[in-house]
Design a protein around this motif. Structure first.
Motif, short mmCIF file in Angstrom:
data_model
loop_
_atom_site.label_atom_id
_atom_site.label_comp_id
_atom_site.label_asym_id
_atom_site.label_seq_id
_atom_site.Cartn_x
_atom_site.Cartn_y
_atom_site.Cartn_z
N SER A 194 0.79 -1.24 0.00
CA SER A 194 0.00 0.00 0.00
C SER A 194 0.82 1.28 0.00
O SER A 194 0.26 2.37 -0.14
N SER A 195 2.15 1.18 0.14
CA SER A 195 2.96 2.40 0.26
C SER A 195 3.93 2.55 -0.89
O SER A 195 4.21 1.59 -1.63
N ASP A 196 4.47 3.75 -1.04
CA ASP A 196 5.53 4.04 -2.00
C ASP A 196 6.90 4.04 -1.34
O ASP A 196 7.89 4.49 -1.94
N LEU A 197 6.97 3.57 -0.11
CA LEU A 197 8.25 3.58 0.60
C LEU A 197 9.26 2.67 -0.08
O LEU A 197 8.92 1.58 -0.56
N SER A 198 10.50 3.09 -0.11
CA SER A 198 11.57 2.27 -0.65
C SER A 198 11.86 1.11 0.31
O SER A 198 11.46 1.15 1.48
N PRO A 199 12.57 0.07 -0.15
CA PRO A 199 12.93 -1.02 0.76
C PRO A 199 13.66 -0.53 2.02
O PRO A 199 13.41 -1.02 3.12
N GLU A 200 14.53 0.46 1.85
CA GLU A 200 15.27 1.00 3.00
C GLU A 200 14.32 1.73 3.95
O GLU A 200 14.43 1.61 5.18
N GLU A 201 13.38 2.49 3.40
CA GLU A 201 12.40 3.21 4.23
C GLU A 201 11.46 2.23 4.94
O GLU A 201 11.07 2.46 6.09
N ILE A 202 11.12 1.15 4.27
CA ILE A 202 10.27 0.13 4.91
C ILE A 202 11.00 -0.49 6.09
O ILE A 202 10.43 -0.72 7.16
N GLU A 203 12.30 -0.77 5.92
CA GLU A 203 13.09 -1.34 7.02
C GLU A 203 13.05 -0.42 8.23
O GLU A 203 12.86 -0.88 9.37
N GLU A 204 13.24 0.86 8.03
CA GLU A 204 13.24 1.81 9.15
C GLU A 204 11.84 1.97 9.74
O GLU A 204 11.67 2.02 10.96
N THR A 205 10.83 2.03 8.87
CA THR A 205 9.44 2.18 9.35
C THR A 205 9.02 0.98 10.16
O THR A 205 8.36 1.11 11.20
N MET A 206 9.39 -0.22 9.72
CA MET A 206 8.97 -1.45 10.40
C MET A 206 9.48 -1.53 11.84
O MET A 206 8.87 -2.19 12.67
N LYS A 207 10.58 -0.87 12.13
CA LYS A 207 11.15 -0.97 13.48
C LYS A 207 10.21 -0.42 14.55
O LYS A 207 10.34 -0.75 15.73
N LEU A 208 9.27 0.44 14.14
CA LEU A 208 8.34 1.04 15.11
C LEU A 208 6.88 0.74 14.78
O LEU A 208 5.98 1.37 15.33
N MET A 209 6.65 -0.25 13.93
CA MET A 209 5.28 -0.57 13.55
C MET A 209 4.57 -1.45 14.58
O MET A 209 3.36 -1.42 14.70
N LEU A 210 5.33 -2.26 15.31
CA LEU A 210 4.74 -3.15 16.31
C LEU A 210 5.40 -2.86 17.66
O LEU A 210 6.56 -3.19 17.88
N ASN A 211 4.64 -2.25 18.56
CA ASN A 211 5.17 -1.82 19.85
C ASN A 211 4.66 -2.70 20.98
O ASN A 211 3.48 -3.09 20.99
N ASN A 359 -0.86 8.30 -3.10
CA ASN A 359 0.40 7.79 -3.66
C ASN A 359 0.18 7.08 -4.99
O ASN A 359 -0.95 7.00 -5.51
N SER A 360 1.24 6.53 -5.55
CA SER A 360 1.17 5.91 -6.87
C SER A 360 0.31 4.66 -6.89
O SER A 360 -0.09 4.20 -7.96
N LYS A 361 0.04 4.11 -5.72
CA LYS A 361 -0.81 2.92 -5.65
C LYS A 361 -2.27 3.26 -5.37
O LYS A 361 -3.08 2.38 -5.10
N GLY A 362 -2.55 4.56 -5.41
CA GLY A 362 -3.93 5.01 -5.20
C GLY A 362 -4.35 5.01 -3.75
O GLY A 362 -5.55 5.10 -3.45
N LYS A 363 -3.39 4.94 -2.82
CA LYS A 363 -3.70 4.92 -1.40
C LYS A 363 -3.42 6.29 -0.78
O LYS A 363 -2.48 6.98 -1.14
N ARG A 364 -4.26 6.64 0.17
CA ARG A 364 -4.15 7.94 0.83
C ARG A 364 -3.08 7.91 1.92
O ARG A 364 -3.05 6.99 2.74
N VAL A 365 -2.24 8.93 1.92
CA VAL A 365 -1.20 9.08 2.93
C VAL A 365 -1.45 10.39 3.66
O VAL A 365 -1.48 11.46 3.04
N LEU A 366 -1.63 10.32 4.98
CA LEU A 366 -1.96 11.51 5.75
C LEU A 366 -0.83 12.53 5.75
O LEU A 366 0.35 12.19 5.54
N ASN A 367 -1.21 13.76 6.03
CA ASN A 367 -0.25 14.83 6.32
C ASN A 367 0.79 14.27 7.30
O ASN A 367 0.44 13.67 8.31
N PRO A 368 2.08 14.43 7.00
CA PRO A 368 3.11 13.83 7.86
C PRO A 368 3.10 14.33 9.30
O PRO A 368 3.77 13.74 10.16
N LYS A 369 2.33 15.38 9.60
CA LYS A 369 2.24 15.86 10.99
C LYS A 369 1.43 14.92 11.87
O LYS A 369 1.50 15.01 13.10
#
Length: 508
Positions: A194-211, A359-369
């Motif tokens: 669902s995201s346009d994140l690069s593989p590197e960005e996914i790696e960093e994002t995943m570190k805080l996805m499950l708390n 994004n390019s996959k037609g999914k909504r991405v919220l304001n980064p704030k």
């Protein structure tokens, strides 16, 4: 570098850590020397087993595995806290005298002479050898994870009494780790889709996805610490279980406080302290901004009264200018309702008020704030439903993350992965022979007869490294198991970074 070469490299580093840091000391112990007695860490019936084996038994080999039928297919192996906390402590005469008095009342026979030989002849060091997988090695059910056997022919009887403590030292952490990995796999699948994140960005994002939100639901300090470590060692960083972060320092040489992270976050006791009327909720929201808006990120619970009103009329209206002007990112936390329905409803309100981009996959991405976290009463199955609902509703999963509590640290038992420790080989003056069980009424509980060798091989058909369990040793292939403990001494000492590196390399 091949996966097996990485294993060998990390194993070498672990051996060097022992040379560098030496053996664990009492300063690293959770249980005090005064109250600790290793002879109480066993089932009561174990005390009589020294009288049950054939009289001339001089060898016993037992192993631990997650049996076929386990819930998860990817199980990360951990044993180091057990080795450091329990196996490296010497047995003392005080332990023996205390247990002799105890067993006299308890009704159990006691091999006082045998235990005293361990103290007098071996300095209290256990005359056993533990061979095990590397720390963090991921295996499927049916693979032996660790073996234990005597190192002196007079002490084959000591192997079985370790079952209780050793199984506890393995099954809980590995099961929590398997749950964490399974949930991460689900999250990663939807995040990538669902995201346009690069593989590197996914790696960093995943570190805080499950708390990890499970500290208060754990049965005690040790359970919270062990379970959270199992979660953090998979590569996750988000946790509110302080004991686990400190456990990485105690057992895995991680920098003090750096093994995980938390953020400022409100709870209902702070949110309701201002009151529940609209103007009071607005005042509390402004107070949170004043306290934490200059930082990096903070979270605020929104459902003390009406979560939808709080997003629509307060955070997204009365407070919105201050939210958009602050440096920090705001994470909103609904804490009640049907999880998948409430997640979508809150995201829709946040999109309406804060906007974002498609994004390019037609999914909504919220304001980064702004982002959202769901963390109340969720488990593997409900996280799958939330992810599916959010993406189906047209949102990228990067808009949210998860807090998992009791279902991560507490909703597991030994039978979740069907763990068992079984004897597989016995010896006497006539040699060694395989032993095991094969119950007619439940073939799934059959055990392995004889020793097995575990290898990591390149499966060209599957295009990946796979685990091979062999009934015979294979020449010219490095064995995946190694001797990690012998005669009271730790032989390999894995750091948190080593374990995370190995788990990441195996992730599918």
């Amino acid at each position: 570098m091949s996966l097996m070469q990485k294993v060998l490299d990390i194993r070498h580093q672990a051996k060097m850590m022992v040379e560098l840091h030496g053996q664990p000391t009492s300063f690293n112990r959770i249980f005090s020397e005064v109250n600790f007695n290793p002879l109480t860490w066993m089932d009561g019936y174990k005390f009589s087993q020294f009288q049950q084996y054939p009289l001339k038994t001089n060898h016993l080999l037992s192993y631990i595995e997650a049996r076929f039928g386990a819930k998860h297919v990817d199980i990360p192996f951990y044993i180091q806290p057990f080795l450091k906390e329990f196996m490296t402590r010497p047995l003392t005469q005080r332990h023996i005298d205390d247990q002799a008095r105890f067993n006299a009342k308890y009704g159990a026979p006691f091999n006082k002479e045998g235990y005293e030989r361990i103290v007098n002849e071996f300095g209290g060091r256990w005359p056993v050898e533990i061979k095990a997988l590397p720390e963090g090695c991921i295996v499927p059910p049916g693979v032996p994870m660790t073996y234990i056997e005597e190192t002196h022919p007079d002490f084959a009887w000591i192997v079985s009494p370790f079952e209780t403590a050793m199984l506890r030292g393995v099954w809980y952490m590995t099961t929590v780790g398997a749950v964490s990995l399974a949930v991460q796999k689900t999250i990663r699948k939807y995040l990538e889709a669902s995201s346009d994140l690069s593989p590197e960005e996914i790696e960093e994002t995943m570190k805080l996805m499950l708390n990890d939100f499970g500290a208060r639901g754990a049965t005690g300090h040790e359970g919270a610490m062990l379970g959270d470590m199992a979660h953090l060692l998979t590569g996750q960083l988000g946790t509110d279980t302080v004991e686990g972060v400190d456990g990485l320092r105690i057992y895995y040489h991680h920098e003090h406080g750096a093994g995980g992270m938390t953020i400022p976050a409100s709870e209902h006791s702070t949110a309701t302290s201002f009151g529940l009327d609209p103007e009071q909720e607005i005042a509390f929201n402004n107070h949170m901004i004043e306290q934490f808006g200059d930082g990096f990120i903070f979270a605020s619970v929104i459902d003390s009264a009406d979560a939808h009103r709080n997003v629509r009329d307060h955070w997204g209206a009365a407070n919105i200018d201050r939210v958009l002007a602050m440096k920090a990112r705001l994470v909103l936390r609904p804490d009640s309702g049907v999880p998948e329905e409430e997640s979508v409803a809150v995201l829709e309100l946040m999109w309406e008020r804060f906007g974002g981009h498609v994004n390019s996959k037609g999914k909504r991405v919220l304001n980064p704030k702004v982002r959202m976290i769901y963390g109340d009463g969720i488990n593997e199955e409900s996280i799958e439903r939330i992810c599916h609902a959010v993406v189906t509703a047209g949102f990228s999963l990067e808009n949210m993350c998860f807090g998992m509590g009791g279902a991560l640290l507490q909703d597991v038992v030994r039978d979740t992965e069907r763990y068992a420790m079984k004897a597989c080989e016995i010896g006497d003056e006539n040699g060694v022979r395989p032993i095991g069980k094969k119950p007619k009424t439940d073939p799934t509980k059959s055990s392995k007869f004889g020793r097995r060798w575990v290898y990591l091989v390149d499966d060209e058909e599957k295009g990946q490294d796979t685990i091979l369990v062999s009934e015979k040793p294979i020449d010219d292939i490095p064995e995946l198991m190694s001797v990690r403990y012998r005669n009271g001494l730790l032989l390999e000492d894995y750091t948190c970074d080593m374990v995370r590196e190995l788990i990441k390399a195996q992730r599918r």
